[in-house]
Design a protein around this motif. Structure first.
Motif, PDB file in Angstrom:
ATOM      1  N   GLY A 270       0.762  -1.165  -0.035  1.00  0.00           N
ATOM      2  CA  GLY A 270       0.226   0.044  -0.016  1.00  0.00           C
ATOM      3  C   GLY A 270       0.855   1.178   0.121  1.00  0.00           C
ATOM      4  N   SER A 274       0.887   4.293  -2.727  1.00  0.00           N
ATOM      5  CA  SER A 274       0.804   5.389  -2.503  1.00  0.00           C
ATOM      6  C   SER A 274       1.795   6.431  -2.813  1.00  0.00           C
ATOM      7  CB  SER A 274       0.171   5.645  -1.177  1.00  0.00           C
ATOM      8  OG  SER A 274      -0.120   7.060  -0.737  1.00  0.00           O
ATOM      9  N   TYR A 277       1.977   7.291  -6.311  1.00  0.00           N
ATOM     10  CA  TYR A 277       0.832   8.133  -6.552  1.00  0.00           C
ATOM     11  C   TYR A 277       1.268   9.585  -6.330  1.00  0.00           C
ATOM     12  CZ  TYR A 277      -3.670  10.331  -6.693  1.00  0.00           C
ATOM     13  OH  TYR A 277      -5.048  10.871  -6.929  1.00  0.00           O
ATOM     14  N   ARG A 306      -5.140   2.206 -12.771  1.00  0.00           N
ATOM     15  CA  ARG A 306      -4.959   3.522 -12.424  1.00  0.00           C
ATOM     16  C   ARG A 306      -4.842   4.393 -13.764  1.00  0.00           C
ATOM     17  NH1 ARG A 306      -3.087   5.323  -6.739  1.00  0.00           N
ATOM     18  NH2 ARG A 306      -4.553   3.906  -5.713  1.00  0.00           N
ATOM     19  N   LEU A 309      -7.165   7.312 -14.087  1.00  0.00           N
ATOM     20  CA  LEU A 309      -6.695   8.494 -13.221  1.00  0.00           C
ATOM     21  C   LEU A 309      -5.392   9.286 -13.703  1.00  0.00           C
ATOM     22  CD1 LEU A 309      -6.346   9.794 -10.195  1.00  0.00           C
ATOM     23  CD2 LEU A 309      -4.922   7.887  -9.539  1.00  0.00           C
ATOM     24  N   LEU A 313      -5.255  13.199 -14.517  1.00  0.00           N
ATOM     25  CA  LEU A 313      -4.475  13.972 -13.616  1.00  0.00           C
ATOM     26  C   LEU A 313      -3.319  14.554 -14.622  1.00  0.00           C
ATOM     27  CD1 LEU A 313      -3.402  11.959 -10.326  1.00  0.00           C
ATOM     28  CD2 LEU A 313      -4.405  14.439 -10.696  1.00  0.00           C
ATOM     29  N   TYR A 316      -4.888  17.192 -16.429  1.00  0.00           N
ATOM     30  CA  TYR A 316      -5.187  18.484 -15.619  1.00  0.00           C
ATOM     31  C   TYR A 316      -3.720  19.138 -15.315  1.00  0.00           C
ATOM     32  CZ  TYR A 316      -5.399  21.272 -11.411  1.00  0.00           C
ATOM     33  OH  TYR A 316      -5.189  22.032 -10.143  1.00  0.00           O
TER      34      TYR A 316
ATOM     35  N   THR B 127      -2.831   2.849   5.918  1.00  0.00           N
ATOM     36  CA  THR B 127      -1.791   2.028   5.538  1.00  0.00           C
ATOM     37  C   THR B 127      -1.991   1.725   4.024  1.00  0.00           C
ATOM     38  OG1 THR B 127      -2.575  -0.133   6.283  1.00  0.00           O
ATOM     39  CG2 THR B 127      -0.969   0.997   7.615  1.00  0.00           C
ATOM     40  N   THR B 128      -3.246   1.941   3.419  1.00  0.00           N
ATOM     41  CA  THR B 128      -3.402   1.691   2.013  1.00  0.00           C
ATOM     42  C   THR B 128      -3.828   2.761   1.294  1.00  0.00           C
ATOM     43  OG1 THR B 128      -5.766   1.459   2.635  1.00  0.00           O
ATOM     44  CG2 THR B 128      -4.409  -0.577   2.398  1.00  0.00           C
ATOM     45  N   PRO B 129      -3.519   3.007   0.135  1.00  0.00           N
ATOM     46  CA  PRO B 129      -3.884   4.187  -0.734  1.00  0.00           C
ATOM     47  C   PRO B 129      -5.440   4.154  -0.940  1.00  0.00           C
ATOM     48  CG  PRO B 129      -2.857   2.619  -2.117  1.00  0.00           C
ATOM     49  CD  PRO B 129      -3.019   2.099  -0.694  1.00  0.00           C
ATOM     50  N   ILE B 130      -5.771   5.003  -1.867  1.00  0.00           N
ATOM     51  CA  ILE B 130      -7.460   5.128  -2.339  1.00  0.00           C
ATOM     52  C   ILE B 130      -7.461   3.799  -3.194  1.00  0.00           C
ATOM     53  CG2 ILE B 130      -9.093   6.368  -3.463  1.00  0.00           C
ATOM     54  CD1 ILE B 130      -7.614   9.013  -2.783  1.00  0.00           C
ATOM     55  N   PHE B 136     -10.263   6.881  -6.881  1.00  0.00           N
ATOM     56  CA  PHE B 136      -8.940   7.591  -7.039  1.00  0.00           C
ATOM     57  C   PHE B 136      -9.050   7.962  -8.763  1.00  0.00           C
ATOM     58  CE2 PHE B 136      -7.728   4.336 -10.242  1.00  0.00           C
ATOM     59  CZ  PHE B 136      -8.217   2.992  -9.671  1.00  0.00           C
ATOM     60  N   ALA B 137      -9.960   7.747  -9.516  1.00  0.00           N
ATOM     61  CA  ALA B 137     -10.101   8.122 -10.912  1.00  0.00           C
ATOM     62  C   ALA B 137     -11.229   9.263 -10.948  1.00  0.00           C
ATOM     63  CB  ALA B 137     -10.622   6.954 -12.010  1.00  0.00           C
ATOM     64  N   ALA B 140     -10.402  11.761  -6.383  1.00  0.00           N
ATOM     65  CA  ALA B 140      -9.053  12.388  -6.214  1.00  0.00           C
ATOM     66  C   ALA B 140      -8.482  13.279  -6.854  1.00  0.00           C
ATOM     67  CB  ALA B 140      -8.211  10.724  -5.919  1.00  0.00           C
ATOM     68  N   PRO B 141      -8.572  12.975  -8.203  1.00  0.00           N
ATOM     69  CA  PRO B 141      -8.133  14.193  -9.066  1.00  0.00           C
ATOM     70  C   PRO B 141      -8.863  15.624  -8.890  1.00  0.00           C
ATOM     71  CG  PRO B 141      -8.454  12.514 -10.375  1.00  0.00           C
ATOM     72  CD  PRO B 141      -9.191  11.943  -9.086  1.00  0.00           C
ATOM     73  N   PHE B 144      -7.359  16.612  -5.695  1.00  0.00           N
ATOM     74  CA  PHE B 144      -6.017  17.342  -5.857  1.00  0.00           C
ATOM     75  C   PHE B 144      -6.063  18.708  -6.455  1.00  0.00           C
ATOM     76  CE2 PHE B 144      -1.977  17.508  -8.328  1.00  0.00           C
ATOM     77  CZ  PHE B 144      -1.028  16.994  -7.319  1.00  0.00           C
ATOM     78  N   ALA B 145      -6.990  18.690  -7.576  1.00  0.00           N
ATOM     79  CA  ALA B 145      -7.008  19.986  -8.446  1.00  0.00           C
ATOM     80  C   ALA B 145      -7.613  21.069  -7.524  1.00  0.00           C
ATOM     81  CB  ALA B 145      -7.965  19.844  -9.568  1.00  0.00           C
ATOM     82  N   GLN B 148      -4.738  21.782  -5.236  1.00  0.00           N
ATOM     83  CA  GLN B 148      -3.356  22.442  -5.929  1.00  0.00           C
ATOM     84  C   GLN B 148      -3.662  24.115  -6.255  1.00  0.00           C
ATOM     85  OE1 GLN B 148      -0.795  20.507  -6.562  1.00  0.00           O
ATOM     86  NE2 GLN B 148       0.113  22.206  -7.191  1.00  0.00           N
ATOM     87  N   GLU B 149      -5.056  24.137  -6.520  1.00  0.00           N
ATOM     88  CA  GLU B 149      -5.368  25.306  -7.104  1.00  0.00           C
ATOM     89  C   GLU B 149      -5.757  26.568  -5.964  1.00  0.00           C
ATOM     90  OE1 GLU B 149      -7.780  25.903 -10.413  1.00  0.00           O
ATOM     91  OE2 GLU B 149      -6.249  24.821 -11.824  1.00  0.00           O
ATOM     92  N   TRP B 184      -0.134  17.035  -0.344  1.00  0.00           N
ATOM     93  CA  TRP B 184      -1.104  15.881  -0.922  1.00  0.00           C
ATOM     94  C   TRP B 184      -0.700  14.506  -0.470  1.00  0.00           C
ATOM     95  CZ3 TRP B 184      -5.933  15.393  -2.838  1.00  0.00           C
ATOM     96  CH2 TRP B 184      -6.085  14.118  -3.267  1.00  0.00           C
ATOM     97  N   GLU B 186      -2.079  10.684  -0.065  1.00  0.00           N
ATOM     98  CA  GLU B 186      -3.293   9.782  -0.272  1.00  0.00           C
ATOM     99  C   GLU B 186      -3.824   9.364   0.827  1.00  0.00           C
ATOM    100  OE1 GLU B 186      -2.364   7.481  -3.465  1.00  0.00           O
ATOM    101  OE2 GLU B 186      -4.017   6.596  -3.609  1.00  0.00           O
ATOM    102  N   HIS B 187      -2.945   8.948   1.862  1.00  0.00           N
ATOM    103  CA  HIS B 187      -3.520   8.332   3.192  1.00  0.00           C
ATOM    104  C   HIS B 187      -4.408   9.125   4.205  1.00  0.00           C
ATOM    105  CE1 HIS B 187      -0.680   4.694   2.623  1.00  0.00           C
ATOM    106  NE2 HIS B 187      -0.141   5.617   1.851  1.00  0.00           N
TER     107      HIS B 187
END
Lengths: 518, 467
Positions: A270, A274, A277, A306, A309, A313, A316, B127-130, B136-137, B140-141, B144-145, B148-149, B184, B186-187
């Protein structure tokens, strides 16, 4: 009795509903092989058909068991190549296991059974995968000609595995020769029949319990009667018990998983995922700074899950640069399955893209034209009979200069400060730069390195000292002063707790400039 | 520290509002804590969305200040009025009923089990990501956007990212964490999901504890936490799960807040149900179903006409709900963000009739997901027999007991199921693909409410006495 009817109507309605549903949704099918073709997706009915409107082969639910009965089998001796081909397609990269067993029947009532084939492992995603059954071989030793065979087609797989039985045909794998005699009748039994049956059974039991409890008090022991409320309580208690037992099995499996994770922490990827990512975003940002806004950027990733994604991303983050995945469809397919190979790399670069960066060894950024540096102005130099020495002699140092990107030398231990490799040329050469590839071993790039030159292997002069190269495009490259070089040494200046330092190739470049070693 | 503050400040604002609304109700402290997190997330979303519309960026200091002021103000305003006599307070008797389950040892063991399971979910989450695809698709973007902005730009919503018509509660919640920790991670950004799960568990426990006692309540919590779909929703960042939490929270507040308690029964359910529509597009019709059922279904009244007539509170609640939802719809209208699935083309009777032949396929997949996945012999499925038990509870309920509150719950779940059935019937996309990728997530939105209904029916049966 009126009271009973009042209580039981929901149960009757539910039983009728599920029975009708079970019948309405099961579909014995008839496949027409007379025109012989692989299946197509009927856009109107959203069902998969063998030919026109005759047959349907539905998508198989995960972990299901299907039974296909093929009746009126043609005489095998009439078939040139008596193969039965089941074409399946997986839409997810999870491992899939397919088992095929068969039973055969003669017209006179005799029967037999056996195992035909097992396929397991990773099926290529969205790619037809033929399971070819050689009927002659399968029926070797069977006396006479069976009239029908019944195939049990069982699949097991990950949570998101949906194998599609996309076609079923009698043919040879290469010619796809089809039968023309007459239609072959094939029925596919519905895997959902089983839960329907179970559920209808439960409803029936429920009905009987309630009915018996409503109409009469049930004697259980020595004239002791059980009332409706007690019966209801017992029933709910049993249901709760079953539910709790299932929950218990989940609890044990979860504890088991936890123990596994605690015992082998490296299996938990994991944090690595991450980090990839996060690093990916940072890398694309870094790339955005050096790629002109008019450039077309290609994103290639072997991370099928992914892909979307990363494309979003990248769109963007790199905006207004156009981002494309369409570098080379074949190549991308190849990368999806096998990772970035030197063949894939070659295909991409031949289509006009230049490799810019890799992240985590799975995601790659290409740009249409060279924009960072221009190594094409230099000429590659192939040294004659160079002598290679490395810090760890046991890991195929000759791979460093064998011209093959798919082979490598590696340290054999996590890279640490002081790891080195040295190339001794037979005669002094004027080099303009040196490129150290870690292609294919993406995480094994040098986290920091120093290049030293010498003419006598005693006195060394540092000509490059690079600390943590952030973008790792498959190689690191250092410019050298245009001076005669006989001994070149590359020394690791940083450490990494988990990654080796791998060198798949060392390339030298030369130009016309000359100089003197000071 | 900032990670903690990122969750605590909206939680504090939410708790203030919940306390203000439920001070005279029967809600226990556990339920108030459970409601505080989702309410806080909605307040955070609305605050960020509106301040961004006014100032054009996300000002962390301003938003923190506003949230703290909101929380403090609500707490002070919500302090109990000394002039109201205790007997007038509808919620003073929170003592759970004595039941045959009241065994202390089992009770404590169940609490420990639930705590361990929740701890495991939190551990897995950090302990795991999305993990979920939508997480995540799509979400999450966007998060993140926004991070970021530091703003919610029109350009972002219109052009650059997929599904611009998706509401922003989850992206804002994730981006807020990222903005607070200024990284940023992810966890870290998906830490809101285990909190949603905790809210769900506490809410279920609080509600069932009041009606059926602690052992029943904690057993239900353990069963929920051991349901693989629910547990994984707590760490995989599947965005349908918060919709289910919001719907359940709205339903519980509507069930519990009595008509006499004007303050609580209008604002709190309206805000919570608005949260569902701020989370996903389908949250809006789901929330409307809940509001309509609770507004127009009054079985206690005598005539059919009066049963279906909404009261003034119901209309007020609907108006508050509309006020909470309308900023996003204004934004969508201004930017022309339409749904690709539900639009003028697909919302026609001809379209529905053209696709009526999908019904057998839909029945197959619905029953496959609810019966087959939930009941694979003796082995536990992804829903841990939850849906099977729901259907059995429904039958049992209609056979033996029909209480007003559970009738409403049954009606809500059945209508919501029907809604999804219709949506899948009219979808313009390939049906099988849609079913295979979305059906389990859609059912996740209904699952908490369906389970509440199931537990209520089962526990009522177990407690029933012969008369």
């Amino acid at each position: 009795m009126q009271h009973v009817h009042q209580k039981l109507w929901p149960l009757f309605i539910a039983t009728i509903f599920f029975t009708v549903t079970a019948f309405a949704t099961s579909y014995p099918i008839f496949l027409d092989f007379s025109n012989g073709d692989t299946s197509v997706l009927d856009t109107n009915s959203q069902k998969r058909c063998i030919s026109a409107d005759k047959g349907i082969v539905p998508a198989l639910p995960r972990s299901s068991q299907w039974k296909l009965v093929i009746a009126d089998l043609p005489p095998f001796q009439l078939l040139d190549k008596p193969y039965l081909i089941l074409t399946v397609m997986a839409d997810d990269p999870n491992p899939l296991s397919i088992n095929l067993d068969w039973k055969y029947k003669y017209r006179d009532g005799g029967s037999g059974s056996g195992h035909i084939a097992t396929r397991s492992g990773y099926l290529p995603v969205l790619e037809s995968h033929d399971i070819v059954i050689d009927l002659r071989r399968s029926f070797h030793g069977v006396m006479g000609q069976p009239d029908s065979i019944s195939l049990t087609f069982a699949t097991t797989g990950g949570n998101h595995t949906f194998p599609l039985l996309s076609s079923l045909s009698f043919a040879s794998p290469d010619t796809r020769l089809m039968l023309t005699e007459r239609w072959r009748r094939i029925t596919v039994s519905d895997p959902l029949e089983q839960p329907y049956v179970v559920f209808i059974l439960i409803l029936s039991v429920l009905a009987i319990i309630i009915l018996s409890a409503q109409t009469m008090n049930v004697t259980i022991y020595r004239n002791k009667k059980i009332s409706f409320f007690t019966m209801q309580k017992i029933m709910v208690f049993c249901l709760m018990l079953i539910w709790s037992l299932q929950a218990g099995s989940i609890l044990f499996s979860r504890l088991d998983d936890l123990m596994d994770r605690l015992m082998s922490p490296r299996q938990s990827s994991g944090s690595i995922r991450s980090r990839a990512y996060g690093d990916w975003c940072k890398t694309v940002f870094a790339a955005a700074e050096i790629i002109p806004e008019t450039e077309t950027v290609g994103i290639v990733t072997s991370r099928s899950d992914r892909k979307t994604l990363y494309r979003h991303l990248a769109s963007y983050l790199l905006y207004p640069r156009p981002v494309t995945e369409d570098i080379n469809a074949d190549t991308i397919m190849m990368i999806d399955y096998y990772g970035m190979t030197s063949e894939a790399f070659k295909l991409i670069t031949e289509s006009g893209y230049r490799f810019l960066a890799s992240v985590g060894g799975r995601n790659f950024i290409f740009t249409r034209t060279p924009s960072v540096e221009s190594p094409l102005t230099e000429q590659p130099l192939i040294p004659k009979d160079p002598v290679i020495t490395v810090c760890n002699e046991s890991h195929r140092r000759h791979n460093i200069l064998d011209g093959d990107l798919s082979t490598r030398w590696y340290t054999g231990h996590p890279m640490k400060q002081g790891d080195w490799l040295q190339v001794d040329l037979t005669e002094p050469q004027i080099l303009s730069s040196v490129r150290c590839w870690h292609f294919g071993y993406w995480d094994d790039y040098p986290r920091g390195y120093r290049i030293e030159l010498s003419s006598d292997a005693v006195n060394w002069h540092t000509v490059a000292d690079v600390d943590s190269p952030f973008i790792a495009p498959g190689y690191v490259q250092a410019s050298l002063p245009p001076i005669p070089v006989k001994h070149l040494r590359m020394i690791q200046t940083r450490s990494h707790p988990g990654c080796f330092w791998s060198v798949s190739e060392l390339e030298f470049f030369t130009s016309n400039e000359t100089g003197a070693l000071k | 520290m900032n990670l903690l503050l990122a969750q605590l400040i909206p939680f504090f604002a939410g708790f203030g509002l919940v306390y203000h609304q439920t001070v005279y109700s029967r809600f226990s402290a556990m339920e108030r804590f459970a409601l505080a997190f989702p309410v806080g997330q909605i307040l955070l979303t609305l605050t960020i969305f509106l301040t961004n519309a006014i100032f054009g960026n996300i000002n962390i200091l301003l938003i923190n200040t506003l949230l703290i002021v909101m929380g403090l103000g609500s707490l002070v305003a919500g302090l109990p009025d000394r002039n109201i006599m205790p007997e007038e307070r509808s919620g003073t008797d929170c003592a759970p009923p004595r039941t045959s389950f009241s065994h202390t040892a089992i009770h404590i063991a169940l609490i420990v089990l639930v705590a361990v399971l929740l701890g495991l979910v939190f551990l897995t989450a950090v302990t795991t990501p999305i993990l979920s695809y939508d997480g995540f698709a799509i979400y999450a973007p966007r998060s993140f956007a926004i991070y970021q902005e530091s703003c919610i730009s029109h350009e972002l919503l219109q052009h650059k990212l997929p599904h611009p018509d998706y509401p922003l509660l989850i992206p804002i919640g994730e981006a807020w964490t990222a903005l607070m920790i200024d990284d940023w991670n992810e966890h870290a950004v998906k830490i809101i999901f285990p909190f949603y799960l905790t809210s769900l568990i506490f809410l279920t426990v609080g509600f069932l504890n009041r009606h059926y006692g602690p052992v029943a309540a904690w057993s239900a919590a353990a069963l929920l936490l051991l349901t693989p779909k629910i547990a994984s929703a707590g760490y995989s960042a599947v965005c349908d799960f918060p919709v289910g939490v919001f719907i359940l929270a709205g339903v519980v507040t509507l069930l519990e807040l009595r008509p006499g308690n004007q303050r609580g029964q209008i604002l709190l359910p309206a805000i919570l149900l608005a949260g569902a529509s701020w989370t996903k597009n389908e949250g809006l019709p789901l929330a409307l179903i809940v509001l309509c059922v609770f507004s127009t279904w009054h079985p206690e009244r005598r005539t059919w006409v009066s049963r279906l007539r909404p009261g003034s509170c119901d209309i007020l609640r609907l108006l508050v709900f509309g006020a909470c939802v309308v900023p996003w719809w204004i934004q969508k209208t201004i930017l022309g963000l339409g749904s690709d699935m539900i639009n003028a083309r697909t919302l026609r009777l001809e379209w529905l009739l053209d696709h009526i032949d999908r019904v057998p396929t839909l029945l197959r997949y619905f029953s496959s997901e609810m019966l087959y996945s939930g009941w694979q012999g003796c082995s536990a499925g992804q829903w841990l027999s939850g849906w099977v038990m729901f259907w059995l509870a429904l039958i049992l309920f209609f056979c033996s007991q029909r209480q007003m509150q559970t009738t409403r719950l049954a009606l809500v779940v059945l209508l919501q199921l029907l809604l999804f059935f219709v949506v899948f019937t009219i979808t313009p996309y390939e049906l099988v693909y849609q079913l295979r990728t979305a059906l389990d997530r859609m059912l996740l939105q209904l699952f908490p409410t369906a389970m509440l209904f199931t537990f209520m029916v089962f526990f009522t049966s177990l407690q029933s006495t012969e008369t």
